[in-house]
Design an enzyme around this catalytic site. Structure first.
Site, PDB file in Angstrom:
ATOM      1  N   GLN A 167       0.838  -1.201   0.000  1.00  0.00           N
ATOM      2  CA  GLN A 167       0.000   0.000   0.000  1.00  0.00           C
ATOM      3  C   GLN A 167       0.878   1.258   0.000  1.00  0.00           C
ATOM      4  O   GLN A 167       1.535   1.550   0.999  1.00  0.00           O
ATOM      5  CB  GLN A 167      -0.875  -0.012   1.267  1.00  0.00           C
ATOM      6  N   GLY A 168       0.867   1.998  -1.103  1.00  0.00           N
ATOM      7  CA  GLY A 168       1.713   3.199  -1.223  1.00  0.00           C
ATOM      8  C   GLY A 168       0.931   4.475  -0.965  1.00  0.00           C
ATOM      9  O   GLY A 168       0.613   5.208  -1.918  1.00  0.00           O
ATOM     10  N   TYR A 169       0.609   4.729   0.298  1.00  0.00           N
ATOM     11  CA  TYR A 169      -0.090   5.962   0.670  1.00  0.00           C
ATOM     12  C   TYR A 169       0.879   6.950   1.342  1.00  0.00           C
ATOM     13  O   TYR A 169       1.133   8.026   0.838  1.00  0.00           O
ATOM     14  CB  TYR A 169      -1.222   5.666   1.669  1.00  0.00           C
ATOM     15  N   SER A 170       1.386   6.569   2.538  1.00  0.00           N
ATOM     16  CA  SER A 170       2.127   7.513   3.387  1.00  0.00           C
ATOM     17  C   SER A 170       3.399   8.007   2.717  1.00  0.00           C
ATOM     18  O   SER A 170       4.072   7.262   1.993  1.00  0.00           O
ATOM     19  CB  SER A 170       2.511   6.849   4.707  1.00  0.00           C
ATOM     20  N   SER A 206       4.456  -1.353   4.215  1.00  0.00           N
ATOM     21  CA  SER A 206       4.552  -2.725   4.733  1.00  0.00           C
ATOM     22  C   SER A 206       4.677  -3.709   3.577  1.00  0.00           C
ATOM     23  O   SER A 206       3.947  -3.620   2.582  1.00  0.00           O
ATOM     24  CB  SER A 206       3.303  -3.080   5.543  1.00  0.00           C
ATOM     25  N   GLU A 220     -10.007  -1.126   5.499  1.00  0.00           N
ATOM     26  CA  GLU A 220      -8.915  -1.354   6.445  1.00  0.00           C
ATOM     27  C   GLU A 220      -9.435  -1.284   7.875  1.00  0.00           C
ATOM     28  O   GLU A 220      -9.095  -2.087   8.721  1.00  0.00           O
ATOM     29  CB  GLU A 220      -7.836  -0.284   6.237  1.00  0.00           C
ATOM     30  N   SER A 244      -4.052   7.045  13.600  1.00  0.00           N
ATOM     31  CA  SER A 244      -3.587   7.188  14.988  1.00  0.00           C
ATOM     32  C   SER A 244      -4.765   7.472  15.929  1.00  0.00           C
ATOM     33  O   SER A 244      -5.856   7.848  15.498  1.00  0.00           O
ATOM     34  CB  SER A 244      -2.562   8.324  15.085  1.00  0.00           C
TER      35      SER A 244
HETATM   36  C1  FAD Z   1       3.527  -0.735  11.567  1.00  0.00           C
HETATM   37  C2  FAD Z   1       3.126   0.269  10.542  1.00  0.00           C
HETATM   38  C3  FAD Z   1       2.793  -0.143   9.263  1.00  0.00           C
HETATM   39  C4  FAD Z   1       2.416   0.814   8.294  1.00  0.00           C
HETATM   40  N1  FAD Z   1       2.149   0.368   7.020  1.00  0.00           N
HETATM   41  C5  FAD Z   1       1.855   1.286   6.058  1.00  0.00           C
HETATM   42  C6  FAD Z   1       1.657   0.880   4.703  1.00  0.00           C
HETATM   43  O1  FAD Z   1       1.742  -0.311   4.369  1.00  0.00           O
HETATM   44  N2  FAD Z   1       1.402   1.816   3.775  1.00  0.00           N
HETATM   45  C7  FAD Z   1       1.284   3.148   4.089  1.00  0.00           C
HETATM   46  O2  FAD Z   1       1.006   3.944   3.194  1.00  0.00           O
HETATM   47  N3  FAD Z   1       1.489   3.570   5.367  1.00  0.00           N
HETATM   48  C8  FAD Z   1       1.784   2.664   6.352  1.00  0.00           C
HETATM   49  N4  FAD Z   1       2.002   3.079   7.640  1.00  0.00           N
HETATM   50  C9  FAD Z   1       1.991   4.514   7.930  1.00  0.00           C
HETATM   51  C10 FAD Z   1       0.843   4.977   8.780  1.00  0.00           C
HETATM   52  O3  FAD Z   1      -0.332   5.038   8.019  1.00  0.00           O
HETATM   53  C11 FAD Z   1       1.260   6.344   9.344  1.00  0.00           C
HETATM   54  O4  FAD Z   1       2.303   6.109  10.263  1.00  0.00           O
HETATM   55  C12 FAD Z   1       0.123   7.045  10.008  1.00  0.00           C
HETATM   56  O5  FAD Z   1      -0.821   7.469   9.071  1.00  0.00           O
HETATM   57  C13 FAD Z   1       0.623   8.289  10.799  1.00  0.00           C
HETATM   58  O6  FAD Z   1       1.358   9.121   9.971  1.00  0.00           O
HETATM   59  P1  FAD Z   1       2.830   9.609  10.363  1.00  0.00           P
HETATM   60  O7  FAD Z   1       3.645   8.410  10.771  1.00  0.00           O
HETATM   61  O8  FAD Z   1       3.330  10.461   9.273  1.00  0.00           O
HETATM   62  O9  FAD Z   1       2.649  10.462  11.682  1.00  0.00           O
HETATM   63  P2  FAD Z   1       2.089  11.972  11.771  1.00  0.00           P
HETATM   64  O10 FAD Z   1       0.884  12.087  10.912  1.00  0.00           O
HETATM   65  O11 FAD Z   1       3.214  12.903  11.540  1.00  0.00           O
HETATM   66  O12 FAD Z   1       1.638  12.018  13.278  1.00  0.00           O
HETATM   67  C14 FAD Z   1       2.582  12.197  14.344  1.00  0.00           C
HETATM   68  C15 FAD Z   1       1.780  12.383  15.628  1.00  0.00           C
HETATM   69  O13 FAD Z   1       0.975  13.583  15.514  1.00  0.00           O
HETATM   70  C16 FAD Z   1      -0.398  13.263  15.734  1.00  0.00           C
HETATM   71  N5  FAD Z   1      -1.230  14.071  14.849  1.00  0.00           N
HETATM   72  C17 FAD Z   1      -1.114  14.220  13.499  1.00  0.00           C
HETATM   73  N6  FAD Z   1      -2.096  15.007  13.018  1.00  0.00           N
HETATM   74  C18 FAD Z   1      -2.865  15.351  14.077  1.00  0.00           C
HETATM   75  C19 FAD Z   1      -4.032  16.159  14.227  1.00  0.00           C
HETATM   76  N7  FAD Z   1      -4.608  16.757  13.172  1.00  0.00           N
HETATM   77  N8  FAD Z   1      -4.549  16.304  15.473  1.00  0.00           N
HETATM   78  C20 FAD Z   1      -3.981  15.703  16.553  1.00  0.00           C
HETATM   79  N9  FAD Z   1      -2.862  14.927  16.475  1.00  0.00           N
HETATM   80  C21 FAD Z   1      -2.307  14.757  15.254  1.00  0.00           C
HETATM   81  C22 FAD Z   1      -0.545  11.794  15.390  1.00  0.00           C
HETATM   82  O14 FAD Z   1      -1.644  11.212  16.055  1.00  0.00           O
HETATM   83  C23 FAD Z   1       0.787  11.228  15.881  1.00  0.00           C
HETATM   84  O15 FAD Z   1       0.739  11.013  17.277  1.00  0.00           O
HETATM   85  C24 FAD Z   1       2.360   2.172   8.623  1.00  0.00           C
HETATM   86  C25 FAD Z   1       2.700   2.575   9.928  1.00  0.00           C
HETATM   87  C26 FAD Z   1       3.081   1.660  10.877  1.00  0.00           C
HETATM   88  C27 FAD Z   1       3.448   2.126  12.266  1.00  0.00           C
END
Ligand code: FAD
Length: 383
Positions: A115-118, A151, A235, A360
């Site tokens: 999944q290529g989102y983040s 992932s 999901e 999150s």
């Molecule tokens: C084990 C694992 C597997 C994953 N697999 C994939 C995958 O296969 N494909 C993919 O595309 N992504 C994947 N991800 C990514 C995942 O979707 C992101 O980690 C998630 O969306 C959070 O984004 P970020 O890590 O950039 O954190 P950020 O968005 O930068 O968040 C950092 C912190 O700030 C908080 N925060 C952010 N915005 C707000 C807001 N508006 N209000 C309050 N708090 C806020 C968050 O809750 C968090 O605590 C995976 C992540 C993990 C940990």
């Protein structure tokens, strides 16, 4: 509570249990296991109505299969991203040719997906993605940008990529949902990310002029956001009842260890163990209510908040029960294999991510605040 297992479901359960019992004892390479599941018809249980799945299975039977799978100790799946996320999305938004091309190999366990989102600057705020998909004169796409936390990208044959097809667009406008082959040497590079556990389950993925065919755009130009959000709905609706079977086994292990080590003499530990048990029951009732179709708009977010926090607290409790020994390596520890962790240590470290992926905790609370409680919407950047 109008969700219940009937006689046919129990017959289905017996078939699933017997097949799994005959298979799980063997040593399996991940791909071979996916193929074995596909060949025996256990992938795509819910898609028969579309004419693509392996066998017809009701919703209750899908839960039965997931429960039996969790109970059997079968290997973790590497085909779940294709089966549970992409396939329902293609059934909802894909054209006939896309379904004909991509669903059968998923059902056979032959093609694996990631999944290529983040992206580094777009996680919770997914609309900030910057990866570009430039349309060539022949209609195909040239993709440039970086994804992160992808992932299983190191095992996948294909990636569904959310990318900006309109360079002048902002936020959730002008996006495309593209199906991109991973085998493009020099144009798709996968770099593993080392985790706390010492393993690498996810990756950075770099697209440097990668190619996607015109007919592999799902839902049309500009529809990427709608398609991507629809996929996230699948999901968040994952089979939580089955997940809870795994959770119950983990809790039982912690209880056993607390008794063996005498940690149960501590009233705080006893209190926390009972609280975990009670919360697991609450999660079960919540899941049953949701499956019975009586959940509200916040139900998936409530489920994610419940299980993410629960599992993380269980990891912390397991470490508390073990005391100082929790930080020690296993008996066969050697300096050359510094990351040899046992199940409890691995579960504790991995559970740190439970409140992040799949949306999150903070993001889930915002969804509940806005969509269920009707609180004022949080300000968003851009337009
Ligand atoms: C084990 C694992 C597997 C994953 N697999 C994939 C995958 O296969 N494909 C993919 O595309 N992504 C994947 N991800 C990514 C995942 O979707 C992101 O980690 C998630 O969306 C959070 O984004 P970020 O890590 O950039 O954190 P950020 O968005 O930068 O968040 C950092 C912190 O700030 C908080 N925060 C952010 N915005 C707000 C807001 N508006 N209000 C309050 N708090 C806020 C968050 O809750 C968090 O605590 C995976 C992540 C993990 C940990």
């Amino acid at each position: 509570m109008d969700f219940a297992f009937g006689e046919e479901d129990e017959a289905f359960r017996a078939r699933a249990r017997s097949w799994l019992a005959g298979q799980v004892a063997g040593e399996w390479e991940r791909r071979d296991w996916e193929r074995a599941l596909g060949k025996a018809g256990w992938i795509g249980l819910g898609w028969a109505e579309g004419g693509y799945g392996n066998r017809t299975a009701s919703l209750t039977q899908q839960v039965v299969w997931a429960e039996e799978y969790a109970r059997s100790g079968a290997p973790p799946r590497s085909g779940h991203i294709g089966e549970k996320l992409l396939a329902p999305t293609l059934l909802a938004h894909g054209g006939t040719e896309q379904k004909d091309r991509f669903l059968p190999p998923i059902a056979l366990g032959e093609e694996l997906w990631c999944q290529g989102y983040s992206e580094p600057g777009a996680g919770s705020d997914l609309a900030g993605i910057r990866t570009r998909a430039e349309r060539r004169p022949d209609g195909s796409y040239r993709i440039t940008g970086q994804k992160i936390w992808t992932s299983l990208a190191h095992e996948a044959d294909w990636c569904f990529v959310l990318a900006r097809t309109d360079p002048a667009s902002r936020r959730h406008h002008g996006l495309g949902f593209l199906l991109v082959p991973m085998d493009q040497p020099g144009r798709v590079e996968v770099r593993p990310i080392r985790q706390l556990t010492g393993t690498s389950d996810f990756n950075e993925v770099f697209f440097d002029g990668a190619h996607a065919r015109a007919e592999h755009l799902v839902g049309g130009e500009g529809a990427g956001w709608t398609v991507a959000m629809s996929l996230l709905g699948f999901e968040r609706g994952v089979s939580t009842l089955a997940q809870q079977i795994g959770f119950a086994a983990e809790l039982a292990r912690v209880v056993r260890e607390a008794v063996d080590r005498g940690a149960v003499d501590d009233p705080v530990v006893r209190d926390r163990l009972v609280r975990q048990w009670a919360e697991l029951r609450v999660m079960r009732w919540h899941a049953l209510r949701t499956l019975g179709g009586t959940g509200d708009a916040g139900a998936p977010s409530v489920a994610k908040l419940l299980w993410g926090g629960w599992h993380q607290r269980l990891g912390e409790l397991a470490i508390q029960v073990r005391g100082a020994a929790a930080a020690a390596g296993p008996r066969d520890w050697t300096p050359s294999a510094p990351y040899t962790l046992d199940d409890v240590q691995r579960a504790f470290l991995f559970s740190r991510a439970d409140t992040v992926y799949g949306g999150s905790d903070q993001v889930q609370r915002t969804i509940i605040a806005e969509r269920v409680l009707g609180l004022p919407r949080e300000p968003k950047g851009g337009v």
